[in-house]
Design an enzyme around this catalytic site. Structure first.
Site, PDB file in Angstrom:
ATOM      1  N   LYS A   1      35.190 -70.566 -32.863  1.00 59.86           N
ATOM      2  CA  LYS A   1      35.591 -68.753 -32.041  1.00 59.86           C
ATOM      3  C   LYS A   1      37.578 -68.343 -32.388  1.00 59.86           C
ATOM      4  CE  LYS A   1      35.274 -66.913 -27.736  1.00 59.86           C
ATOM      5  NZ  LYS A   1      36.472 -65.971 -27.003  1.00 59.86           N
ATOM      6  N   SER A   2      37.803 -69.515 -31.886  1.00 55.15           N
ATOM      7  CA  SER A   2      39.568 -69.393 -31.848  1.00 55.15           C
ATOM      8  C   SER A   2      39.897 -69.565 -33.849  1.00 55.15           C
ATOM      9  CB  SER A   2      39.951 -70.177 -31.548  1.00 55.15           C
ATOM     10  OG  SER A   2      40.319 -70.345 -29.722  1.00 55.15           O
TER      11      SER A   2
ATOM     12  N   ARG B   1      41.649 -66.863 -36.134  1.00 58.09           N
ATOM     13  CA  ARG B   1      43.139 -66.879 -37.001  1.00 58.09           C
ATOM     14  C   ARG B   1      43.197 -66.183 -38.139  1.00 58.09           C
ATOM     15  NH1 ARG B   1      43.034 -69.358 -32.328  1.00 58.09           N
ATOM     16  NH2 ARG B   1      44.796 -69.823 -30.960  1.00 58.09           N
TER      17      ARG B   1
ATOM     18  N   ARG C   1      42.655 -58.150 -17.750  1.00 59.77           N
ATOM     19  CA  ARG C   1      43.401 -59.217 -18.059  1.00 59.77           C
ATOM     20  C   ARG C   1      44.652 -59.497 -18.312  1.00 59.77           C
ATOM     21  NH1 ARG C   1      39.827 -62.761 -22.311  1.00 59.77           N
ATOM     22  NH2 ARG C   1      41.322 -64.873 -21.476  1.00 59.77           N
TER      23      ARG C   1
ATOM     24  N   SER D   1      49.871 -72.123 -23.033  1.00 61.61           N
ATOM     25  CA  SER D   1      48.407 -71.141 -23.485  1.00 61.61           C
ATOM     26  C   SER D   1      48.293 -71.142 -25.379  1.00 61.61           C
ATOM     27  CB  SER D   1      48.796 -69.644 -23.092  1.00 61.61           C
ATOM     28  OG  SER D   1      48.178 -68.357 -23.342  1.00 61.61           O
TER      29      SER D   1
ATOM     30  N   ASP E   1      38.297 -73.704 -21.869  1.00 66.02           N
ATOM     31  CA  ASP E   1      37.006 -72.908 -22.181  1.00 66.02           C
ATOM     32  C   ASP E   1      36.269 -73.571 -21.461  1.00 66.02           C
ATOM     33  OD1 ASP E   1      38.395 -71.257 -22.202  1.00 66.02           O
ATOM     34  OD2 ASP E   1      37.848 -71.324 -24.828  1.00 66.02           O
TER      35      ASP E   1
ATOM     36  N   LYS F   1      40.404 -65.475 -16.886  1.00 72.50           N
ATOM     37  CA  LYS F   1      39.146 -64.775 -18.148  1.00 72.50           C
ATOM     38  C   LYS F   1      38.605 -64.475 -18.124  1.00 72.50           C
ATOM     39  CE  LYS F   1      40.873 -69.127 -19.935  1.00 72.50           C
ATOM     40  NZ  LYS F   1      42.168 -69.333 -20.890  1.00 72.50           N
TER      41      LYS F   1
ATOM     42  N   ARG G   1      36.737 -67.174 -13.106  1.00 71.46           N
ATOM     43  CA  ARG G   1      35.394 -68.529 -13.099  1.00 71.46           C
ATOM     44  C   ARG G   1      35.890 -69.123 -12.395  1.00 71.46           C
ATOM     45  NH1 ARG G   1      36.163 -69.358 -19.553  1.00 71.46           N
ATOM     46  NH2 ARG G   1      34.807 -67.786 -20.812  1.00 71.46           N
TER      47      ARG G   1
ATOM     48  N   ARG H   1      30.521 -67.540 -20.768  1.00 69.19           N
ATOM     49  CA  ARG H   1      30.482 -68.948 -20.705  1.00 69.19           C
ATOM     50  C   ARG H   1      30.138 -69.258 -19.159  1.00 69.19           C
ATOM     51  NH1 ARG H   1      32.266 -70.724 -25.275  1.00 69.19           N
ATOM     52  NH2 ARG H   1      34.495 -70.309 -25.858  1.00 69.19           N
TER      53      ARG H   1
HETATM   54  C1  S3P Z   1      42.326 -69.376 -26.495  1.00 73.99           C
HETATM   55  C2  S3P Z   1      42.637 -70.102 -26.109  1.00 73.99           C
HETATM   56  C3  S3P Z   1      43.198 -70.246 -24.892  1.00 73.99           C
HETATM   57  C4  S3P Z   1      41.201 -69.852 -24.123  1.00 73.99           C
HETATM   58  C5  S3P Z   1      40.920 -69.260 -25.255  1.00 73.99           C
HETATM   59  C6  S3P Z   1      41.016 -69.274 -27.036  1.00 73.99           C
HETATM   60  C7  S3P Z   1      42.806 -69.302 -28.588  1.00 73.99           C
HETATM   61  O1  S3P Z   1      43.426 -69.191 -23.514  1.00 73.99           O
HETATM   62  O2  S3P Z   1      40.556 -70.251 -23.206  1.00 73.99           O
HETATM   63  O3  S3P Z   1      39.471 -68.878 -25.619  1.00 73.99           O
HETATM   64  O4  S3P Z   1      41.766 -68.760 -29.159  1.00 73.99           O
HETATM   65  O5  S3P Z   1      44.209 -69.314 -28.692  1.00 73.99           O
HETATM   66  P1  S3P Z   1      44.822 -69.223 -23.630  1.00 73.99           P
HETATM   67  O6  S3P Z   1      45.483 -70.324 -24.884  1.00 73.99           O
HETATM   68  O7  S3P Z   1      44.873 -67.917 -22.900  1.00 73.99           O
HETATM   69  O8  S3P Z   1      44.669 -70.414 -22.192  1.00 73.99           O
END
Ligand code: S3P
Length: 445
Positions: A29-30, A34, A128, A173, A325, A352, A356, A399
């Site tokens: 997903k990340s 991007r 958030r 982060s 996560d 989140k 959580r 999650r």
């Molecule tokens: C993510 C970074 C994390 C993660 C999120 C996805 C990302 O958050 O919890 O699900 O894609 O960069 P943080 O960077 O705010 O901790």
């Protein structure tokens, strides 16, 4: 049951079927999000294999379309024709749904453009914290207004001429880091980021793939900006590995089921994401990694887990950003393990898709687990019988929904899960994959 009726709940009965299984999980997903942003920025066509067709990633893709990118889904691949740094003014707010990554990263990208854009999303997203991106982007010269009640979205952004800054991040982060790096591409001068602990580095790896120079030393990142014209990115071809955060659910379910052997193929093994494997090893699980050719800069491999029994462990310190996560499903592993499991230093979990810590403690307690909440984690006394016959609300947090579905497999009676349509944000095939392992999963009223 690929598509769940949104108004229905899901009933999960106890038990998986012993046997030998192979499966794969959807794309990361990340990384997918991007790729959508950078392909939308690049000049010419990008060809993407393994893009996650989950709601979060589709919302990010749609936002890039509204900003001028063109997207074609052949089923096999996604073809993204980028704007060549010429994002266009959208007529209405861009809705990122549930996606914190899409929102925060897109805010960084938009900060470099002379456009006026509002980013919004669902009620979870709009609760958030967003000051964490407002602060650095304003220091760089963008106007960022948080029009929600408490420093939250909808976010209004008016970008333009940015200057590089040195920014010490208040928390580790990847979202904040990536937001500033994307803005830094369009800034005059150098952007320097200081991170208190290492977070996932998918943005840095993608920059490297695209030839954007970054200097990295321990806890320090430096990027020379390209000014308002931006970097000259060309369309690219990329394969996105399977998401280890999605793999985590079936991994834990299998690790706690003696007689079950599961191989998950093609999982992304970025060092900033694989701490769950070290934790499972510490808990006594047998997980074997078979490396495979990587997906560009992202390492990849197959994971084979042999079911058995787990023991409790302590999870905290610098490993937290690398498994942030996975903490809900690791809390489930802790509840199923013998002895005590302590999760600490994880205060970020409260920000989140839901709080959580609070939600997991409440749900584990409802299932008869002895668990106490701390400010930055929880303490779980595992190995006791798991009560079923309860109804749990996932609070629209994917999650939480998937973690509690795994927990239900080990209860004495079936469990009903409500508000689980959120699973489609990251893992649309989750219920089918559970069923492939022999789980009895049904829609219910
Ligand atoms: C993510 C970074 C994390 C993660 C999120 C996805 C990302 O958050 O919890 O699900 O894609 O960069 P943080 O960077 O705010 O901790």
């Amino acid at each position: 049951m690929a598509v769940m009726n949104k108004s229905k709940a899901i009933r999960v009965a106890p038990g998986l079927t012993c046997g030998v299984y192979r499966m794969s999980v959807p794309g990361d997903k990340s990384i997918s999000q991007r790729v959508a942003l950078l392909a939308g920025l690049a000049r010419g066509e990008s060809v993407v294999t393994g893009y996650l067709r989950g709601e979060d990633c589709l919302n990010t893709l749609r936002a890039m379309e509204r900003l001028g990118a063109r997207v074609r889904d052949t089923g096999e691949t996604l073809i993204i024709e980028g704007t060549g740094n010429a994002l266009v003014q959208p007529n209405n707010p861009l809705n990122l749904g549930n996606s914190g990554t899409g929102t925060r990263l897109l805010a960084g990208l938009l900060a470099g453009f002379p456009l006026s854009v509002t980013l919004t999303g669902d009620s979870s997203l709009c609760s958030r914290p967003m000051r964490r991106i407002q602060e650095p982007l304003e220091q760089m010269g963008a106007t960022v207004r948080l029009t929600g009640e408490k420093g939250t979205a909808p976010i209004f952004i008016q970008g333009g001429a940015l200057k590089g800054i040195t920014y010490r991040m208040p928390m580790p982060s990847a979202q904040v880091k990536s937001c500033v790096l994307l803005a830094g591409l369009f800034a005059e001068g150098r952007t320097v980021l200081l991170e208190p602990a290492k977070s996932r580095d998918h943005t840095e790896r993608l920059f490297r793939t695209l030839g954007v120079p970054l200097e990295m030393t321990d806890g320090r990142l430096e990027l020379e900006g390209f000014g308002t014209k931006g970097p000259d990115l060309r369309g690219f071809t990329i394969r996105i590995p399977g998401d280890i955060s999605s793999a985590a659910f079936c991994l834990v379910a299998a690790a706690c089921t003696p007689g079950l052997r599961l191989t998950i193929e093609g999982v992304g093994l970025n060092p900033g994401r694989e701490a769950i494997l070290s934790v499972l090893h510490r808990m006594g699980a047998s997980v074997v990694i078979t490396p495979r050719d990587g997906a560009g800069e992202e390492p990849m491999g197959d994971l084979t887990v042999e079911g058995g029994t787990l023991q409790g462990t302590e999870i905290g310190g610098p490993e937290i950003p690398s498994l942030i996560d996975e903490l809900p499903i690791l809390a489930v592993a802790g509840a199923l393990a013998s002895g005590e499991t302590v999760i600490r230093d994880a205060g970020e979990l409260r920000f989140k898709e839901s709080d959580r810590i609070a939600v997991m403690v409440r749900h584990l307690t409802a299932m008869g687990v002895q668990v106490s909440e701390t400010t930055d984690g929880m303490v779980i006394q595992g190995g006791t019988p798991i009560r079923g016959g309860v109804e749990l609300d996932a609070h629209g947090d994917h999650r939480i929904a998937m973690s509690m579905a795994v927990m239900a497999l080990f209860a004495e009676e079936p469990v009903t899960l409500r508000q689980v349509e959120c699973v489609s944000t990251s893992y649309p095939a989750f219920w089918n994959d559970l069923k492939r392992l022999g789980a009895q999963v049904h829609e219910t009223e």
